[in-house]
Design an enzyme around this catalytic site. Sequence first.
Site, short mmCIF file in Angstrom:
data_model
loop_
_atom_site.label_atom_id
_atom_site.label_comp_id
_atom_site.label_asym_id
_atom_site.label_seq_id
_atom_site.Cartn_x
_atom_site.Cartn_y
_atom_site.Cartn_z
CD GLU A 92 -1.73 -2.40 1.36
OE1 GLU A 92 -2.54 -3.31 1.07
OE2 GLU A 92 -0.59 -2.63 1.86
CG HIS A 162 -11.11 -8.15 5.86
ND1 HIS A 162 -10.42 -9.02 6.66
CD2 HIS A 162 -10.47 -8.14 4.66
CE1 HIS A 162 -9.39 -9.54 5.98
NE2 HIS A 162 -9.40 -9.00 4.76
#
Length: 391
Positions: A92, A162
């Site tokens: 990322e 998540h």
Amino acid sequence: MASLLGRFCRKLVVPGSAHGSRMISTTACDSEAVKSLNLYSAINQALHIALETDPRSYVFGEDVGFGGVFRCTTGLAERFGKNRVFNTPLCEQGIVGFGIGLAAMGNRAVVEIQFADYIYPAFDQIVNEAAKFRYRSGNQFNCGGLTIRAPYGAVGHGGHYHSQSPEAFFCHVPGIKVVIPRSPREAKGLLLSSIRDPNPVVFFEPKWLYRQAVEEVPEHDYMIPLSQAEVIREGNDITLVGWGAQLTVMEQACLDAEKEGISCELIDLKTLLPWDKETVEASVKKTGRLLISHEAPVTGGFGAEISATILERCFLKLEAPVSRVCGLDTPFPLVFEPFYMPTKNKASSSSSLSSPLKKKHYLIMGLHVWCRYWMQSSPLLITSHSICFFR
């Protein structure tokens, strides 16, 4: 649905000349084609338009080449080529860093972080590079063409890694914008506005609604202005403020409160940074009460910023303390997710939402007691004075 679409169309903006944008009238929008889309399809349509209308735009991230985990980028690589839509390594920090460099060269980089929970490795790039790029150069160069998409929030079975809602971290950073849509129609218009905005934008998408939220979406190219909140339900007793998927929960709380005689005004903030203080302030000055709700933990959540600002601006108008109905101060749970979530029942039982009803009951009881006392003490005056009082 037609009336809702008409109300929405008055807020639509499409790209105009190089000097700015033009507004679409309700009449013009009624003649435009619309299509029933869910949220992920609306995102996909917005990305198609962005790539088609600007050859300098690029879409990249983990697995976006074959459509992404939520299928938001389906068909993009096949239509626009793998030079403009491509996969990246699972890094990322590198993804956002590459996006900053690409945007600094005058391109529009639409970066996808697969889950908002994994945006933290890129935090340094967003906060110390993207947000400060223009400022540190005295506006000689910038990376305003950067847009970072990230699915956020609960999904029913996501657990710790998540399901998080990290928007408040980025709302503390001058130099970027933070946007969260509530529906397919809003998602398309707000995403196109974010991509074309001259500032870096972090665009959080409520993944709970990717397939559950369906509505009529105009097929043409349009934009919805950033930093403009929307009153999606008018009321007089209390103001409710939220964003993203939480608006669905708050709407149900409004319906439940209405059965109890409480009139709720519901506001979708849409843009959290910079947020529309004036719209919320005007509403609270009318209702005298405020309830804020979001999925993120209550401590340090963006609801605290809204609460402090409204307290400063509306102190003499408030009739009750500002209430926050938010997630708990724990890591996001798996099996205990129903207990963590700020549900409509939690909102309905909050002190601010129940106080208007109590006030009405106390007022009625007070008038009843006062009238009984008046009738006993002044029987000759009751007829004329009561008529004047209750007329």
